[in-house]
Design a protein around this motif. Structure first.
Motif, PDB file in Angstrom:
ATOM      1  N   THR A  52     143.874 -12.740  66.669  1.00 45.38           N
ATOM      2  CA  THR A  52     144.491 -13.585  65.653  1.00 45.38           C
ATOM      3  C   THR A  52     145.642 -14.404  66.224  1.00 45.38           C
ATOM      4  O   THR A  52     145.866 -15.541  65.812  1.00 45.38           O
ATOM      5  CB  THR A  52     145.003 -12.727  64.481  1.00 45.38           C
ATOM      6  OG1 THR A  52     145.898 -11.721  64.978  1.00 45.38           O
ATOM      7  CG2 THR A  52     143.853 -12.042  63.757  1.00 45.38           C
TER       8      THR A  52
ATOM      9  N   SER B 141     139.511 -18.019  60.908  1.00 50.07           N
ATOM     10  CA  SER B 141     140.170 -16.751  60.612  1.00 50.07           C
ATOM     11  C   SER B 141     139.233 -15.564  60.804  1.00 50.07           C
ATOM     12  O   SER B 141     139.661 -14.494  61.261  1.00 50.07           O
ATOM     13  CB  SER B 141     140.718 -16.762  59.174  1.00 50.07           C
ATOM     14  OG  SER B 141     139.696 -17.064  58.241  1.00 50.07           O
TER      15      SER B 141
ATOM     16  N   GLN C 158     140.013 -12.405  63.287  1.00 49.69           N
ATOM     17  CA  GLN C 158     140.031 -11.015  62.821  1.00 49.69           C
ATOM     18  C   GLN C 158     139.028 -10.154  63.569  1.00 49.69           C
ATOM     19  O   GLN C 158     139.357  -9.081  64.078  1.00 49.69           O
ATOM     20  CB  GLN C 158     139.712 -10.967  61.324  1.00 49.69           C
ATOM     21  CG  GLN C 158     140.897 -11.169  60.412  1.00 49.69           C
ATOM     22  CD  GLN C 158     140.566 -10.757  58.984  1.00 49.69           C
ATOM     23  OE1 GLN C 158     139.423 -10.503  58.623  1.00 49.69           O
ATOM     24  NE2 GLN C 158     141.592 -10.685  58.158  1.00 49.69           N
TER      25      GLN C 158
ATOM     26  N   ARG D  98     145.706 -12.050  59.779  1.00 48.24           N
ATOM     27  CA  ARG D  98     145.570 -10.589  59.734  1.00 48.24           C
ATOM     28  C   ARG D  98     145.557 -10.073  58.298  1.00 48.24           C
ATOM     29  O   ARG D  98     144.963  -9.025  58.022  1.00 48.24           O
ATOM     30  CB  ARG D  98     146.722  -9.929  60.489  1.00 48.24           C
ATOM     31  CG  ARG D  98     146.700 -10.117  61.990  1.00 48.24           C
ATOM     32  CD  ARG D  98     147.651  -9.148  62.664  1.00 48.24           C
ATOM     33  NE  ARG D  98     147.741  -9.380  64.106  1.00 48.24           N
ATOM     34  CZ  ARG D  98     148.189  -8.492  64.969  1.00 48.24           C
ATOM     35  NH1 ARG D  98     148.607  -7.300  64.544  1.00 48.24           N
ATOM     36  NH2 ARG D  98     148.244  -8.755  66.261  1.00 48.24           N
TER      37      ARG D  98
END
Length: 450
Positions: free
Chosen positions: A159, A150, A154, A362
């Motif tokens: 993403t 993740s 980002q 996100r």
């Protein structure tokens, strides 16, 4: 405490980060994809290990369906608490290696636990302790993969692509485990119980040992392109407060909850196919494998679309396609038709799954990506279990699967109004453009819990 969801006139997009070269992206995707596959096969709750254990409980310990369900419920306790392992990942850097430290340390610990279990005589109680302990140790490694994936998504404004890659590589072992797990269980049936579990746990140990060794590889394309977001001197309580005040995670988790609740998509569907349509155990496994594999083409399509269209459009398109996902099951009359129907059912869900995971990534507050992603998995295990219980109740009460299809469709339709709760600036961009607060700017005050 009140929640202010008012919008501001602040620009939704800040300057995009430096674009990675195609070769760098390929190395990143290959690194993450390989790690995701290894973890899926090494997981104590994954199909490769979990399916043979379920047959062991049924055929060797002669447990009833209710007793097996009770075992699963208790063995899943660490999974319900996945967010705690993610929070530890965000707070701690073992061996000063950050995510690689978790992979090395707990990959080795989990492999050792597998070996220990392999040479322990397994009763019901010992098997329960073994699965709970293995799962708890494994979740430290899983939290590192979730957090790293993740963060990369980002920081590099990809993403959507990360979501697509994640889902594709996760589907591969899912399909493989459904096909291999049953065959492995059959082979183990030829052994005595202790020898069968010994082989099974040694397979798990070998996979986790490979993950520990994998952590020693540090490709520059992956780790030289990750900025450290965890500032020195952070206080866990302050970070927990920051997480609670971060409004974007609430609609993202609500959508994820509704998507995974799906009352009736597991046990009632199995009983419908096997009792009503007379499907064999093998055909039930084939249905699940076809269903899981059919998501992959739309995951790939999502990876292409996310660079051209804003997430807002993909969320709406994906949800509209997904709402009637289970309706084809109302028109099947034979097992063959059910296997064929698994293809469109899977295809209809891929775009939505990609968009929802994209949204969760996100929505992560800076420095708490591991906590947020593992929280989504906690939610997944809790709501899917409760959804199965509700679906089973409806199936038994109304004597058929039709009511389950209606319930699932209604729950999925509730995602549409939930999309209106998502902060507009968060989904106004496509991959390659980044909302302000994920770049490092202060998060909009209007999106906070005050």
């Amino acid at each position: 405490m009140t929640i202010d969801r008012s919008t501001t006139s602040a620009p939704a997009v800040a300057a995009a980060p430096a674009d990675l070269s195609p070769s760098e992206r390929h190395v990143i995707f290959l690194y993450l994809g390989t790690l995701i596959i290894l973890l899926a096969f090494g997981s104590p709750s994954g199909g490769l290990i979990d399916i043979p254990i379920s047959f062991f409980l049924k055929n060797r310990l002669h447990l009833t369906a209710h007793e097996v369900a009770t075992f699963r419920l208790a063995a899943s306790i660490p999974l319900y608490l996945s967010f705690a392992f993610g929070f530890i990942r965000d707070m701690w850097s073992p061996l000063r290696m950050r995510d690689r430290g978790f992979m090395l340390l707990f990959g080795g610990v989990t492999a050792s636990l597998y070996v220990l279990c392999a040479f322990t005589a397994m009763t019901y109680a010992m098997l329960l302790v073994a699965v709970v302990t293995l799962t708890a140790s494994f979740l430290f490694v899983s939290s590192a993969q979730n957090g790293l994936t993740s963060v990369i998504g980002q920081q590099h404004a990809m993403t959507g692509q990360v979501s697509a890659v994640w889902n594709v590589f996760l589907s591969i072992p899912t399909v493989g485990a459904l096909l291999i797990g049953g065959k492995l269980s059959g082979l183990l049936e030829e052994k005595d119980p202790d020898q069968a579990l010994r082989i099974l746990f040694l397979v798990g140990a070998a996979i986790m040992a490979v993950i520990a060794l994998y952590s020693l590889w540090k490709p520059a394309e992956v780790f030289d392109n990750v900025r450290v977001e965890n500032a020195a001197g952070r206080h866990p309580i302050a970070d927990m407060k920051r997480l609670v005040r971060h409004w974007p995670i609430y609609p993202a988790m609500l959508i994820w909850l509704l998507w995974n609740f799906a009352p009736g998509s597991n046990t009632p569907l199995q009983y419908h196919l096997q009792n009503t349509l007379h499907a064999t155990d093998a055909q039930w496994g084939e249905w699940n494998a076809i269903f899981a594999a059919s998501f992959i083409p739309t995951y790939i399509v999502y990876g292409l679309l996310c660079r051209r269209f804003a997430l807002k459009k993909l969320l709406w398109w994906g949800t509209v396609f997904a709402v009637p996902q289970m309706v084809p099951l109302l028109f099947i009359e034979t097992t063959t038709q059910a296997l064929v129907a698994a293809v469109p059912i899977g295809l209809m869900g891929g775009l939505a799954t990609g968009a929802y995971l994209d949204l969760i990534i996100r929505s992560c507050p800076r420095g708490l990506q591991g906590t947020t992603l593992m929280m989504s998995w906690s939610l997944y295990y809790v709501v899917s279990r409760f959804g199965d219980v509700l679906g089973t109740h409806l199936f038994d009460r109304y004597g058929g699967f039709t009511v389950c299809v209606i319930a699932i469709t209604i729950v999925y339709a509730l995602i549409l109004p939930a999309l209106l709760l998502v902060p507009k600036h968060l989904i106004a961009t496509a991959d390659g453009q980044t909302p302000d607060f994920t770049l490092g700017a202060p998060e909009p005050e209007s999106d906070a819990v005050k």
